[in-house]
Design an enzyme around this catalytic site. Sequence first.
Site, mmCIF file in Angstrom:
data_model
loop_
_atom_site.group_PDB
_atom_site.id
_atom_site.type_symbol
_atom_site.label_atom_id
_atom_site.label_comp_id
_atom_site.label_asym_id
_atom_site.label_seq_id
_atom_site.Cartn_x
_atom_site.Cartn_y
_atom_site.Cartn_z
ATOM 1 N N LYS A 96 2.361 0.677 -5.455
ATOM 2 C CA LYS A 96 1.006 1.498 -5.115
ATOM 3 C C LYS A 96 -0.270 0.812 -4.951
ATOM 4 C CE LYS A 96 -1.412 2.448 -8.993
ATOM 5 N NZ LYS A 96 -2.602 2.066 -9.433
ATOM 6 N N CYS B 135 -14.288 5.307 -16.624
ATOM 7 C CA CYS B 135 -14.231 3.987 -17.098
ATOM 8 C C CYS B 135 -13.135 3.672 -18.372
ATOM 9 C CB CYS B 135 -15.930 3.608 -17.730
ATOM 10 S SG CYS B 135 -16.996 3.634 -16.403
ATOM 11 N N LEU C 164 -19.891 -2.803 -10.055
ATOM 12 C CA LEU C 164 -19.463 -2.960 -8.593
ATOM 13 C C LEU C 164 -20.248 -4.087 -7.770
ATOM 14 C CD1 LEU C 164 -19.617 0.793 -7.293
ATOM 15 C CD2 LEU C 164 -17.588 -0.517 -7.572
ATOM 16 N N ASP C 165 -20.712 -4.588 -9.019
ATOM 17 C CA ASP C 165 -21.855 -5.966 -8.280
ATOM 18 C C ASP C 165 -21.227 -6.839 -7.402
ATOM 19 O OD1 ASP C 165 -20.025 -6.659 -10.367
ATOM 20 O OD2 ASP C 165 -21.324 -8.320 -11.220
ATOM 21 N N LEU C 166 -19.937 -7.211 -7.550
ATOM 22 C CA LEU C 166 -19.470 -7.894 -6.386
ATOM 23 C C LEU C 166 -19.242 -7.351 -4.942
ATOM 24 C CD1 LEU C 166 -16.629 -9.937 -8.535
ATOM 25 C CD2 LEU C 166 -18.807 -10.735 -7.702
ATOM 26 N N ASP D 104 -1.434 -5.132 -16.178
ATOM 27 C CA ASP D 104 -0.846 -3.656 -15.915
ATOM 28 C C ASP D 104 0.469 -3.747 -16.645
ATOM 29 O OD1 ASP D 104 -3.111 -2.979 -14.291
ATOM 30 O OD2 ASP D 104 -1.804 -3.213 -12.436
ATOM 31 N N ARG E 134 0.087 9.631 -11.299
ATOM 32 C CA ARG E 134 -0.656 8.887 -10.306
ATOM 33 C C ARG E 134 -0.116 7.762 -9.630
ATOM 34 N NH1 ARG E 134 -4.517 6.478 -13.083
ATOM 35 N NH2 ARG E 134 -4.580 5.451 -11.319
HETATM 36 N N1 EPU Z 1 -15.248 -7.267 -11.369
HETATM 37 C C1 EPU Z 1 -16.551 -7.573 -11.619
HETATM 38 N N2 EPU Z 1 -17.566 -6.835 -10.473
HETATM 39 C C2 EPU Z 1 -17.120 -6.290 -9.695
HETATM 40 C C3 EPU Z 1 -15.504 -5.939 -9.714
HETATM 41 C C4 EPU Z 1 -14.730 -6.422 -10.463
HETATM 42 O O1 EPU Z 1 -17.176 -8.191 -12.142
HETATM 43 O O2 EPU Z 1 -17.618 -5.636 -8.662
HETATM 44 C C5 EPU Z 1 -14.347 -7.781 -12.244
HETATM 45 C C6 EPU Z 1 -13.924 -6.791 -13.558
HETATM 46 O O3 EPU Z 1 -15.026 -6.268 -14.520
HETATM 47 C C7 EPU Z 1 -12.620 -7.166 -13.966
HETATM 48 C C8 EPU Z 1 -12.293 -8.287 -13.096
HETATM 49 O O4 EPU Z 1 -13.346 -8.391 -11.954
HETATM 50 O O5 EPU Z 1 -13.139 -8.237 -15.315
HETATM 51 C C9 EPU Z 1 -10.838 -7.454 -12.168
HETATM 52 O O6 EPU Z 1 -11.228 -6.438 -11.705
HETATM 53 P P1 EPU Z 1 -10.509 -6.047 -10.358
HETATM 54 O O7 EPU Z 1 -11.965 -5.406 -9.717
HETATM 55 O O8 EPU Z 1 -9.745 -6.968 -9.864
HETATM 56 O O9 EPU Z 1 -9.996 -4.623 -10.588
HETATM 57 P P2 EPU Z 1 -9.475 -3.916 -9.533
HETATM 58 O O10 EPU Z 1 -9.410 -4.726 -8.182
HETATM 59 O O11 EPU Z 1 -10.205 -2.682 -9.607
HETATM 60 C C10 EPU Z 1 -7.065 -4.057 -9.545
HETATM 61 C C11 EPU Z 1 -5.649 -3.141 -9.750
HETATM 62 C C12 EPU Z 1 -5.595 -3.015 -11.178
HETATM 63 C C13 EPU Z 1 -5.326 -4.072 -11.890
HETATM 64 C C14 EPU Z 1 -6.290 -4.954 -11.616
HETATM 65 C C15 EPU Z 1 -6.032 -6.468 -12.243
HETATM 66 C C16 EPU Z 1 -5.699 -1.995 -7.482
HETATM 67 C C17 EPU Z 1 -6.073 -0.543 -6.981
HETATM 68 N N3 EPU Z 1 -6.175 -1.704 -8.928
HETATM 69 O O12 EPU Z 1 -7.865 -3.432 -10.087
HETATM 70 O O13 EPU Z 1 -4.533 -2.030 -11.424
HETATM 71 O O14 EPU Z 1 -5.063 -3.755 -13.262
HETATM 72 O O15 EPU Z 1 -6.593 -5.464 -10.164
HETATM 73 O O16 EPU Z 1 -4.875 -7.020 -11.790
HETATM 74 O O17 EPU Z 1 -5.367 -2.707 -7.056
HETATM 75 C C18 EPU Z 1 -3.478 0.017 -12.037
HETATM 76 O O18 EPU Z 1 -2.635 0.021 -11.033
HETATM 77 O O19 EPU Z 1 -3.259 0.693 -13.019
HETATM 78 C C19 EPU Z 1 -4.574 -1.040 -12.122
HETATM 79 C C20 EPU Z 1 -5.816 -0.521 -13.095
#
Ligand code: EPU
Length: 438
Positions: free
Chosen positions: A26, A121, A128-130, A312, A406
Amino acid sequence: MSNTFVINGFGGQRKLHGVVKVTGAKNAALKAIAAAVLFRDTVTFTNIPEINDTLRMFDLLKDMGAEVSKTKHGTYAVSLHPDFATELSPGIARRMRASIVLTGPVLARYGKVSFPHPGGCVIGARPLDLFVDGFEKMGARVYIKDGSYIVEAKGGLNGAKFFLKNQSVTVTETFMMAGVLARGITTIKNAAMEPEIAHLAGFLNECGANISGAGTPTITIKGGKLLTGKGRVYKTMPDRIEAGSFLILGALAARELHITNCEPAHLESPIEALRSAGIPIEVKKTEIIVRAPSKIMPIDIKTHEYPGFPTDLQAPMTVLLTQADGESTVFETIFEGRLNYAESLSSMGASITMMDPHRALVRGKTELRGRKLESPDLRAGLAFVIAAIVAKGESVIHNVDTTIDRGYEDIENRLRAIGVGIERVKVLPEVSSMEQTT
Ligand code: EPU
């Protein structure tokens, strides 16, 4: 009507056996589909898992003006109309966190993108800050209007240097894709190293991109022209989370289970953890065989960015630890809401003490009993299925369509084929359905 699973548990017996095949990942497919915006012509995707999230990603593209045609199961061709829109449908994007990865390619190609705050959430704050910082570093202006983020880069994006304060998967992918069409060089330091990122970069490079270092903490992207899908076909890599979940299920309930079509190299950390819990595991090239242990030993689990133990797989692993002889600890370091399922597991008979929102103490071995369950997120949803298979009696898992469907294709038929007593039943919604995000 909502979908419910009714599962007849084994009451601790080992009745599972046979072969279960892993589908396409996925979290690889979603990003590859978004990357279609970087192409000047048609791009073909194969081994796409037929799940709600990938179908929603195609819907997002169609809504913006893409032609999406399905030629056979899991195979799709995508091409963009000349008048492709730059607004992500709020109705779809709000229900799927992964929609955010589309912003990089759309902004890089069209100089504009608008989108709502994606998803709810349910597993943590998920800021989304990054993303906002990254858009600005590449020369875009970001503002909020009527609840939507509007991002504009009138003359196109400039390459930029990033150091990510958190190793975020989707941030890394979004800016890696943006860098493909930006002017000059983009460097992402402290990049996430999940195998899905290197897989995406590999395909984009085959189609004309110039990305190096994907899969390491420093990724460099030399910006260039639109990519071409001519003569290339994207094949989604195997889903390591699905494979890992089947491994855990096998460790708990199988005499012997063969997990095929997987990539064992992506599962080193979970395999290591399971082996230290006493689970016999045999690794072949694209297959993993799990056999019944004489007993399950307690272990301490700490989630970590790849190649560490994946967040995960944390919920399914906790189910396993309820059956270990002794005390285990679970430390969730990525998302503060990812232990929200613990109370439901306790209602089944597990002994779980929350030390703080990130840490739990699991005392085993406890007999699990069938219960009515509603999962707080996708991965906990499959953990509940696993717990229900181990438990004594019948369990009912609600809202399968907004959680489990999903992320896992045709899961009940694949589980039935290895011996699970599982039925899908359509019912009037009894429990409120929570918004789910990926
Ligand atoms: N973060 C920030 N700022 C941002 C974005 C993220 O501080 O702007 C932080 C988050 O708060 C968190 C960390 O970065 O502490 C990791 O979050 P990340 O953004 O990497 O999560 P993601 O990219 O949204 C992906 C997978 C998740 C998986 C995580 C961790 C996808 C679509 N989603 O999420 O998968 O748990 O990486 O490996 O690739 C799932 O498949 O059920 C799922 C949640």
